[in-house]
Write a protein that holds these residues in place. Structure first.
Motif, PDB file in Angstrom:
ATOM      1  N   ALA A 650      37.074 110.788  14.151  1.00 33.38           N
ATOM      2  CA  ALA A 650      36.610 110.397  12.812  1.00 33.38           C
ATOM      3  C   ALA A 650      35.422 109.441  12.879  1.00 33.38           C
ATOM      4  O   ALA A 650      35.349 108.451  12.159  1.00 33.38           O
ATOM      5  CB  ALA A 650      37.753 109.767  12.020  1.00 33.38           C
ATOM      6  N   SER A 651      34.470 109.744  13.737  1.00 30.98           N
ATOM      7  CA  SER A 651      33.270 108.935  13.862  1.00 30.98           C
ATOM      8  C   SER A 651      32.100 109.854  14.180  1.00 30.98           C
ATOM      9  O   SER A 651      32.285 110.909  14.792  1.00 30.98           O
ATOM     10  CB  SER A 651      33.423 107.885  14.971  1.00 30.98           C
ATOM     11  N   ASN A 652      30.926 109.458  13.759  1.00 33.29           N
ATOM     12  CA  ASN A 652      29.719 110.202  14.146  1.00 33.29           C
ATOM     13  C   ASN A 652      28.642 109.261  14.673  1.00 33.29           C
ATOM     14  O   ASN A 652      27.449 109.523  14.556  1.00 33.29           O
ATOM     15  CB  ASN A 652      29.193 111.052  12.994  1.00 33.29           C
ATOM     16  N   ALA A 653      29.076 108.130  15.247  1.00 38.75           N
ATOM     17  CA  ALA A 653      28.149 107.133  15.773  1.00 38.75           C
ATOM     18  C   ALA A 653      27.724 107.492  17.199  1.00 38.75           C
ATOM     19  O   ALA A 653      28.440 108.184  17.923  1.00 38.75           O
ATOM     20  CB  ALA A 653      28.810 105.762  15.763  1.00 38.75           C
ATOM     21  N   ARG A 654      26.556 106.996  17.575  1.00 32.72           N
ATOM     22  CA  ARG A 654      26.093 107.072  18.952  1.00 32.72           C
ATOM     23  C   ARG A 654      25.351 105.781  19.259  1.00 32.72           C
ATOM     24  O   ARG A 654      24.530 105.360  18.448  1.00 32.72           O
ATOM     25  CB  ARG A 654      25.135 108.272  19.169  1.00 32.72           C
ATOM     26  N   PRO A 655      25.640 105.117  20.370  1.00 32.69           N
ATOM     27  CA  PRO A 655      26.674 105.479  21.340  1.00 32.69           C
ATOM     28  C   PRO A 655      28.064 105.176  20.791  1.00 32.69           C
ATOM     29  O   PRO A 655      28.239 104.312  19.938  1.00 32.69           O
ATOM     30  CB  PRO A 655      26.352 104.577  22.535  1.00 32.69           C
ATOM     31  N   TYR A 656      29.061 105.888  21.306  1.00 35.63           N
ATOM     32  CA  TYR A 656      30.455 105.684  20.914  1.00 35.63           C
ATOM     33  C   TYR A 656      31.303 105.950  22.138  1.00 35.63           C
ATOM     34  O   TYR A 656      31.174 106.999  22.780  1.00 35.63           O
ATOM     35  CB  TYR A 656      30.825 106.627  19.774  1.00 35.63           C
ATOM     36  N   TYR A 657      32.128 104.974  22.501  1.00 36.94           N
ATOM     37  CA  TYR A 657      32.876 105.034  23.755  1.00 36.94           C
ATOM     38  C   TYR A 657      34.376 105.079  23.472  1.00 36.94           C
ATOM     39  O   TYR A 657      34.897 104.253  22.709  1.00 36.94           O
ATOM     40  CB  TYR A 657      32.541 103.828  24.621  1.00 36.94           C
ATOM     41  N   VAL A 658      35.054 106.050  24.095  1.00 30.90           N
ATOM     42  CA  VAL A 658      36.500 106.236  23.904  1.00 30.90           C
ATOM     43  C   VAL A 658      37.165 106.343  25.272  1.00 30.90           C
ATOM     44  O   VAL A 658      36.748 107.155  26.104  1.00 30.90           O
ATOM     45  CB  VAL A 658      36.796 107.509  23.081  1.00 30.90           C
ATOM     46  N   LEU A 659      38.182 105.520  25.509  1.00 33.42           N
ATOM     47  CA  LEU A 659      38.990 105.613  26.722  1.00 33.42           C
ATOM     48  C   LEU A 659      40.280 106.358  26.399  1.00 33.42           C
ATOM     49  O   LEU A 659      40.999 105.975  25.464  1.00 33.42           O
ATOM     50  CB  LEU A 659      39.323 104.215  27.256  1.00 33.42           C
ATOM     51  N   VAL A 660      40.560 107.452  27.118  1.00 32.48           N
ATOM     52  CA  VAL A 660      41.747 108.253  26.826  1.00 32.48           C
ATOM     53  C   VAL A 660      42.545 108.507  28.097  1.00 32.48           C
ATOM     54  O   VAL A 660      42.013 108.489  29.215  1.00 32.48           O
ATOM     55  CB  VAL A 660      41.379 109.599  26.158  1.00 32.48           C
ATOM     56  N   ASN A 661      43.817 108.771  27.888  1.00 29.65           N
ATOM     57  CA  ASN A 661      44.718 109.156  28.977  1.00 29.65           C
ATOM     58  C   ASN A 661      44.618 110.667  29.176  1.00 29.65           C
ATOM     59  O   ASN A 661      44.821 111.438  28.233  1.00 29.65           O
ATOM     60  CB  ASN A 661      46.154 108.773  28.609  1.00 29.65           C
ATOM     61  N   PRO A 662      44.294 111.152  30.362  1.00 22.38           N
ATOM     62  CA  PRO A 662      44.120 112.596  30.558  1.00 22.38           C
ATOM     63  C   PRO A 662      45.410 113.395  30.361  1.00 22.38           C
ATOM     64  O   PRO A 662      45.361 114.591  30.069  1.00 22.38           O
ATOM     65  CB  PRO A 662      43.622 112.706  32.003  1.00 22.38           C
ATOM     66  N   ALA A 663      46.547 112.726  30.509  1.00 25.47           N
ATOM     67  CA  ALA A 663      47.821 113.448  30.399  1.00 25.47           C
ATOM     68  C   ALA A 663      48.053 113.961  28.982  1.00 25.47           C
ATOM     69  O   ALA A 663      48.444 115.123  28.785  1.00 25.47           O
ATOM     70  CB  ALA A 663      48.971 112.532  30.837  1.00 25.47           C
ATOM     71  N   ASP A 664      47.852 113.112  27.987  1.00 28.49           N
ATOM     72  CA  ASP A 664      48.107 113.521  26.600  1.00 28.49           C
ATOM     73  C   ASP A 664      46.892 113.356  25.704  1.00 28.49           C
ATOM     74  O   ASP A 664      46.959 113.584  24.497  1.00 28.49           O
ATOM     75  CB  ASP A 664      49.287 112.713  26.029  1.00 28.49           C
ATOM     76  N   GLU A 665      45.743 112.912  26.285  1.00 27.31           N
ATOM     77  CA  GLU A 665      44.478 112.708  25.566  1.00 27.31           C
ATOM     78  C   GLU A 665      44.611 111.661  24.454  1.00 27.31           C
ATOM     79  O   GLU A 665      43.844 111.671  23.485  1.00 27.31           O
ATOM     80  CB  GLU A 665      43.947 114.030  24.995  1.00 27.31           C
ATOM     81  N   ALA A 666      45.568 110.756  24.614  1.00 27.58           N
ATOM     82  CA  ALA A 666      45.742 109.671  23.644  1.00 27.58           C
ATOM     83  C   ALA A 666      44.789 108.525  23.978  1.00 27.58           C
ATOM     84  O   ALA A 666      44.476 108.265  25.145  1.00 27.58           O
ATOM     85  CB  ALA A 666      47.189 109.174  23.662  1.00 27.58           C
ATOM     86  N   LYS A 667      44.350 107.812  22.936  1.00 28.41           N
ATOM     87  CA  LYS A 667      43.451 106.672  23.136  1.00 28.41           C
ATOM     88  C   LYS A 667      44.197 105.546  23.860  1.00 28.41           C
ATOM     89  O   LYS A 667      45.345 105.245  23.545  1.00 28.41           O
ATOM     90  CB  LYS A 667      42.919 106.176  21.801  1.00 28.41           C
ATOM     91  N   LEU A 668      43.506 104.915  24.802  1.00 31.11           N
ATOM     92  CA  LEU A 668      44.093 103.791  25.544  1.00 31.11           C
ATOM     93  C   LEU A 668      43.830 102.456  24.854  1.00 31.11           C
ATOM     94  O   LEU A 668      44.519 101.477  25.112  1.00 31.11           O
ATOM     95  CB  LEU A 668      43.526 103.765  26.970  1.00 31.11           C
ATOM     96  N   ASN A 669      42.814 102.388  24.036  1.00 29.16           N
ATOM     97  CA  ASN A 669      42.532 101.227  23.195  1.00 29.16           C
ATOM     98  C   ASN A 669      41.593 101.680  22.088  1.00 29.16           C
ATOM     99  O   ASN A 669      41.242 102.868  22.013  1.00 29.16           O
ATOM    100  CB  ASN A 669      41.946 100.056  23.996  1.00 29.16           C
ATOM    101  N   GLU A 670      41.180 100.762  21.236  1.00 25.82           N
ATOM    102  CA  GLU A 670      40.311 101.156  20.138  1.00 25.82           C
ATOM    103  C   GLU A 670      38.899 101.438  20.650  1.00 25.82           C
ATOM    104  O   GLU A 670      38.340 100.634  21.416  1.00 25.82           O
ATOM    105  CB  GLU A 670      40.263 100.061  19.068  1.00 25.82           C
ATOM    106  N   PRO A 671      38.315 102.563  20.254  1.00 30.00           N
ATOM    107  CA  PRO A 671      36.951 102.883  20.698  1.00 30.00           C
ATOM    108  C   PRO A 671      35.947 101.818  20.224  1.00 30.00           C
ATOM    109  O   PRO A 671      36.201 101.094  19.262  1.00 30.00           O
ATOM    110  CB  PRO A 671      36.670 104.237  20.038  1.00 30.00           C
ATOM    111  N   VAL A 672      34.817 101.756  20.915  1.00 36.58           N
ATOM    112  CA  VAL A 672      33.756 100.830  20.530  1.00 36.58           C
ATOM    113  C   VAL A 672      32.431 101.595  20.449  1.00 36.58           C
ATOM    114  O   VAL A 672      32.257 102.641  21.079  1.00 36.58           O
ATOM    115  CB  VAL A 672      33.615  99.658  21.530  1.00 36.58           C
ATOM    116  N   ALA A 673      31.521 101.039  19.678  1.00 34.46           N
ATOM    117  CA  ALA A 673      30.183 101.607  19.572  1.00 34.46           C
ATOM    118  C   ALA A 673      29.235 100.765  20.433  1.00 34.46           C
ATOM    119  O   ALA A 673      29.612 100.321  21.521  1.00 34.46           O
ATOM    120  CB  ALA A 673      29.754 101.653  18.116  1.00 34.46           C
ATOM    121  N   TYR A 674      28.042 100.532  19.964  1.00 31.11           N
ATOM    122  CA  TYR A 674      27.037  99.769  20.706  1.00 31.11           C
ATOM    123  C   TYR A 674      27.561  98.364  20.975  1.00 31.11           C
ATOM    124  O   TYR A 674      27.845  97.598  20.059  1.00 31.11           O
ATOM    125  CB  TYR A 674      25.750  99.723  19.885  1.00 31.11           C
TER     126      TYR A 674
END
Length: 694
Positions: A650-674
């Motif tokens: 639910a974002s269209n920003a760039r840059p936008y950084y997301v850390l996810v768990n490869p097992a279930d693709e769940a977010k590991l913390n809240e994403p950040v932008a610049y």
């Protein structure tokens, strides 16, 4: 009643908190209004007005393609139905030089307008369909697509894809359900801005984001720089000996010293006026075409022309030959100077400019070249030529007003030619900036960053040897010893040369930022030697299948599914980097944050990086084209990853950084932008990795 009011405010407060808790959502900072006018039996004028929320800016169709992505206006159903007459015209954009990309960029703040005249060739046509693909940026960048339908039968128009979300601040964006803007509200907002109203309240009544303002080019910087250039050229063999001769002529020609001083000052004013007159044609050109200076800055042939001119001037300064104005022109000006009076003084000034051209021409070319290839326009060219003319004229006027100071002037000698040769080296170095511009525009990859820096190292190292007396040029006098001034200048040149050397290994070289090609335009992401000056302890790692090395020798995937499969196999968290080829703040993050040794070590060893370019215009294979949930046809790689970011996060920003768990693709913390603060970004990375390990 009171309970109902309390309940209403409770619900309103809860809705606001819920919206904020849901995190950043899709933003659409540009609101559109369109109309169609019939101009003749088969010709129609299409107009699209845009209002940009405060703090954002949209890039023009004509911005340099090597910087942020230019806007593209596309006519969907053109074939067999209508013809576009000429290019789509646009409001004159602002312009600014980008140190990150090394080009001049064109963009708008607040509002802009597009117009297109079309000729209908199919009598049965109802709709003219227009697609606008554009980049809008703040601290983050968004690739937007707006579609319009113009009905040639009913003379009505509409934006096909409607959006309901608005942004309220740079840091937090409300949920789409929290605030909505109706079509009528959008229209009112556009009308209010066009009437000179306040866009803060026109678009929404919430707090407007703080604008990340782009510094305009300061005319005083141009003026002072060219003033200094004008003063420096007086210390050349063509001009310096003329100062005492000319001042003495004015003071001795008239019985009244005050009249002689007046004539000398008027002589200086004439020099300035002549240089200002040189800028007049460019005001005319700018009146004919508003984008003439932007065209000059990106025109390959003009940049090659400036390169050739600068190299020619440099060789002339080295003493290979003299560049002079035609003798007939100098003779006519000199004869006219004998007419006496103020007219004679004017032609004396013109004579000086003509006969000293072999020394002033290269410096004047530098003024023209740098200003014409920047965002300044004709006004800044006039400012630059005024400064240059005043710098050249100043010694004549000052010594006429204070003739006793002439006793402090150094005597003419071989040092004048040394000054000229030094100018030649500087001219030669700057010539390669124009060649670099042409190379970047055409993507020849002939003059990549390492080659450019190597050439500058060679030029300034040679200048160092010259200043230390290791060789001489054809017009140099014998040098029995090195003067203190020449020695200090040689030391400065040597220090600058040493400073340039780490640039071969990927150092940013901030002192000359904007002159060499950008860091991503290089022969290798590692620079010479393979490490890229990253400071990482591990150096390069074995390259996995479907991955590649990017900036600082980091391994990255550019396809989500392939990166996900690899992350599962090595059991590492995924860092999704929603980025763009033309994203300024993405490059800033890579150059200033990712280069930090601690951050770089994490990116190389602790995560699997997947960089998805949301502005890529590479076409998808036919079997991969699809329609998004919003009803938009996804035809390019960039649209695919942009839609993925919107649907998944639910974002269209760039840059936008997301850390996810490869097992279930769940977010590991809240994403950040610049996030330009290194410590803040490192803390964000380490917290997500710690959550993965739990």
């Amino acid at each position: 009643m009171k309970k109902g009011v309390l309940l209403f405010f409770f619900v309103l407060l809860f809705s606001g908190l819920t919206a904020q808790a849901q995190g950043p959502k899709v933003v659409h900072p540009v609101k559109w209004k369109s109309k169609i006018e019939k101009k003749s039996a088969d010709q129609y004028l299409l107009t699209m007005d845009a209002v940009i929320e405060d703090g954002w800016h949209v890039y023009s169709q004509f911005t340099d393609e090597n910087g942020s992505l230019p806007m593209i206006v596309e006519f969907i159903n053109k074939k067999g139905n209508f013809e576009a007459i000429g290019k789509t015209s646009e409001t004159k954009p602002e312009q600014k030089y980008s140190d990150i990309f090394g080009v001049t960029e064109s963009f708008w703040h607040h509002k802009f307008q597009l117009k297109q005249l079309v000729k209908v060739t199919n009598p049965g046509l109802d709709l003219v369909q227009v697609k606008i693909d554009y980049q809008v940026c703040q601290e983050s960048c968004i690739q937007e697509i707006s579609n319009f339908e113009f009905n040639v039968k009913t003379l009505t128009s509409k934006e096909v894809v409607k959006f309901s979300s608005v942004t309220t601040s740079a840091a937090a964006v409300l949920d789409e359900t929290a605030v909505s803007v109706s079509d009528t509200a959008k229209t009112d907002a556009v009308d209010k801005v066009q009437a000179g109203g306040n866009t803060d309240t026109a678009v929404n009544n919430t707090e407007a984001p703080k604008e990340n303002k782009e510094e305009p080019k300061d005319p005083w910087t141009i003026f002072l720089g060219t003033l200094l250039a004008g003063i420096l050229v007086t210390f050349t063999p063509c001009v310096f000996p003329m100062i005492p001769m000319t001042v003495s002529f004015f003071l001795k020609q008239n019985s009244s010293k005050s009249k002689g001083r007046f004539n000398a000052v008027f002589y200086g004013i004439c020099i300035v006026a002549i240089y200002i007159l040189l800028s007049v044609p460019f005001h005319i050109f700018e009146g004919i075409s508003e984008n003439v200076f932007a065209d000059i800055s990106t025109n390959v042939y003009l940049n090659l022309f400036f390169f050739a001119i600068f190299v020619t001037f440099a060789i002339s300064f080295f003493g290979a030959f003299e560049i002079t104005m035609p003798n007939s022109l100098a003779s006519k000006a000199d004869n006219a100077s004998n007419s006496g009076g103020l007219i004679g003084v004017f032609f004396m000034a013109l004579t000086l400019i003509i006969v000293s051209f072999s020394c002033t021409g290269p410096a004047l070319g530098l003024v023209f070249g740098t200003v014409l290839s920047s965002e300044g326009g004709a006004i800044l060219l006039t400012v630059g030529l005024t400064g240059f003319g005043l710098g050249l004229a100043m010694p004549f006027m000052v010594f006429a007003l204070f003739p006793n100071l002439m006793g402090n002037l150094p005597k003419s000698g071989g040092w004048l030619n040394t000054v000229k040769v030094v100018f030649g080296f500087i001219e030669l170095a700057l010539a390669f900036k124009f060649l670099s511009n042409a190379d970047l525009v055409e993507q020849w990859h002939i003059l990549e960053r390492e080659v450019f820096i190597a050439i500058w190292i060679g030029i300034f190292l040679t200048l160092t040897f010259y200043l230390f007396g290791k060789f001489s040029t054809p017009h140099d006098s014998p040098v029995p010893f090195i003067s203190v001034g020449r020695m200090l200048l040689g030391v400065l040149s040597l220090c600058f040369t040493i400073y340039l050397i780490p640039g071969l290994w990927g150092a940013p070289l901030k002192v000359i930022s904007g002159f060499p090609p950008p860091l991503n335009y290089s022969e290798s992401p590692f620079g010479f030697g393979g490490s890229g000056g990253t400071g990482a302890a591990d150096g390069k790692v074995e390259l996995p299948a479907n991955a590649e090395y990017i900036v600082h020798g980091i391994v990255a995937f550019h396809d989500y599914d392939k990166g996900l499969a690899y992350a599962k196999s090595v059991n590492k968290p995924i860092l999704i980097d929603f980025t763009g080829h033309a994203c300024v703040n993405c490059r800033k993050m890579e150059e200033y944050v990712w280069s930090d040794p601690a951050v770089l070590s994490i990116l190389k060893n602790d995560v699997v990086l997947i960089s998805l370019y949301c502005d890529s215009r590479k076409k998808l294979p036919e079997n991969e084209v699809f329609t998004s949930k919003s009803g938009r046809e996804i035809t390019t790689v960039g649209e695919k990853w942009s839609d993925f970011e919107v649907e998944r996060y639910a974002s269209n920003a760039r840059p936008y950084y997301v850390l996810v768990n490869p097992a279930d693709e769940a977010k590991l913390n809240e994403p950040v932008a610049y996030t330009p603060d290194v410590e803040e970004y490192k803390t964000w990375l380490t917290s997500g990795i710690a959550n993965f390990k739990k």
